[in-house]
Design a protein around this motif. Structure first.
Motif, short mmCIF file in Angstrom:
data_model
loop_
_atom_site.label_atom_id
_atom_site.label_comp_id
_atom_site.label_asym_id
_atom_site.label_seq_id
_atom_site.Cartn_x
_atom_site.Cartn_y
_atom_site.Cartn_z
N SER A 163 0.81 -1.21 0.00
CA SER A 163 0.00 0.00 0.00
C SER A 163 0.85 1.27 0.00
O SER A 163 0.50 2.23 -0.65
N ARG A 164 1.97 1.27 0.70
CA ARG A 164 2.81 2.46 0.69
C ARG A 164 3.36 2.73 -0.71
O ARG A 164 3.41 3.86 -1.16
N THR A 165 3.77 1.70 -1.39
CA THR A 165 4.31 1.86 -2.73
C THR A 165 3.24 2.36 -3.69
O THR A 165 3.50 3.27 -4.48
N VAL A 166 2.05 1.79 -3.62
CA VAL A 166 0.96 2.21 -4.50
C VAL A 166 0.62 3.67 -4.24
O VAL A 166 0.47 4.46 -5.19
N TRP A 167 0.48 4.06 -2.99
CA TRP A 167 0.15 5.44 -2.67
C TRP A 167 1.26 6.39 -3.12
O TRP A 167 1.00 7.49 -3.59
N ILE A 224 0.75 6.87 -6.79
CA ILE A 224 -0.43 7.71 -7.04
C ILE A 224 -0.10 9.18 -6.76
O ILE A 224 -0.40 10.06 -7.58
N VAL A 225 0.52 9.45 -5.65
CA VAL A 225 0.89 10.82 -5.30
C VAL A 225 1.87 11.38 -6.33
O VAL A 225 1.72 12.52 -6.80
N ALA A 226 2.85 10.60 -6.75
CA ALA A 226 3.82 11.05 -7.75
C ALA A 226 3.12 11.36 -9.07
O ALA A 226 3.43 12.37 -9.72
#
Length: 178
Positions: A25-29, A32-34
């Protein structure tokens, strides 16, 4: 049959997405933010780039001969001739130039004369002046109707174009009787 297939696909996609979000989840977020940040920056850059070139006057002359200003409006920014504590007509400037030569001072427009260094002192906000800009335009634009857009000016002024007085605004100031 079709509705069942769609439901299975929706459930399958949901299952896969929940797994991805749970596992990394941290990687996906972060991705997404990037992506959002890159999209916002790219959008700002694309929207802020104008089709028309940004030309500035130098020593009171703005050369627009290489720009079709009837289709590419320009801001009248850059160095303007500046005559402090003098209200001059075009004829006054012409006579002075013939008599004394060109001893113009230059001020950056748009800006204020407040704090402008003149003869070893900094100007206050109180006073009056004449500003002059010579605009060179192409032969094509000489035959086109052109316009000036002026911001709100809350002072008295005279606007001359090609030696013709185009606008004059007079502001009366009341003084207290003592």
């Amino acid at each position: 049959m079709i509705s069942l297939l769609i439901a299975l696909l929706q459930n399958g996609v949901g299952f896969i997405m929940r797994g991805i979000l749970r596992v990394g989840s941290r990687t996906v977020w972060l991705y997404i933010v990037a992506a959002v940040v890159v999209g916002l920056v790219a959008g700002y850059v694309v929207l802020s780039v104008s089709d028309s070139p940004k030309l500035k006057s130098e020593e009171g002359i703005l050369d627009l001969t290489q720009v079709q200003i009837s289709t590419n409006p320009q801001k009248l920014a850059g160095e303007w001739a500046f005559y402090w504590q003098e209200l001059l007509s075009p004829e006054d400037i012409r006579v002075r130039s013939v008599r004394e030569g060109n001893h113009d001072r230059w001020i950056s427009i748009p800006s204020s004369w407040l704090g402008y260094p003149l003869d070893g002192q900094r100007l206050s906000g109180t006073g009056y002046a004449t500003f002059r800009l010579v605009i060179q335009i192409s032969e094509q634009d000489r035959n086109e109707p052109l316009a000036l857009r002026l911001p709100s000016i809350f002072n008295a002024y005279k606007l001359w174009v090609n030696d013709e007085l185009m606008e004059e605004v007079v502001r009366l100031v009341r003084t207290r009787a003592t």
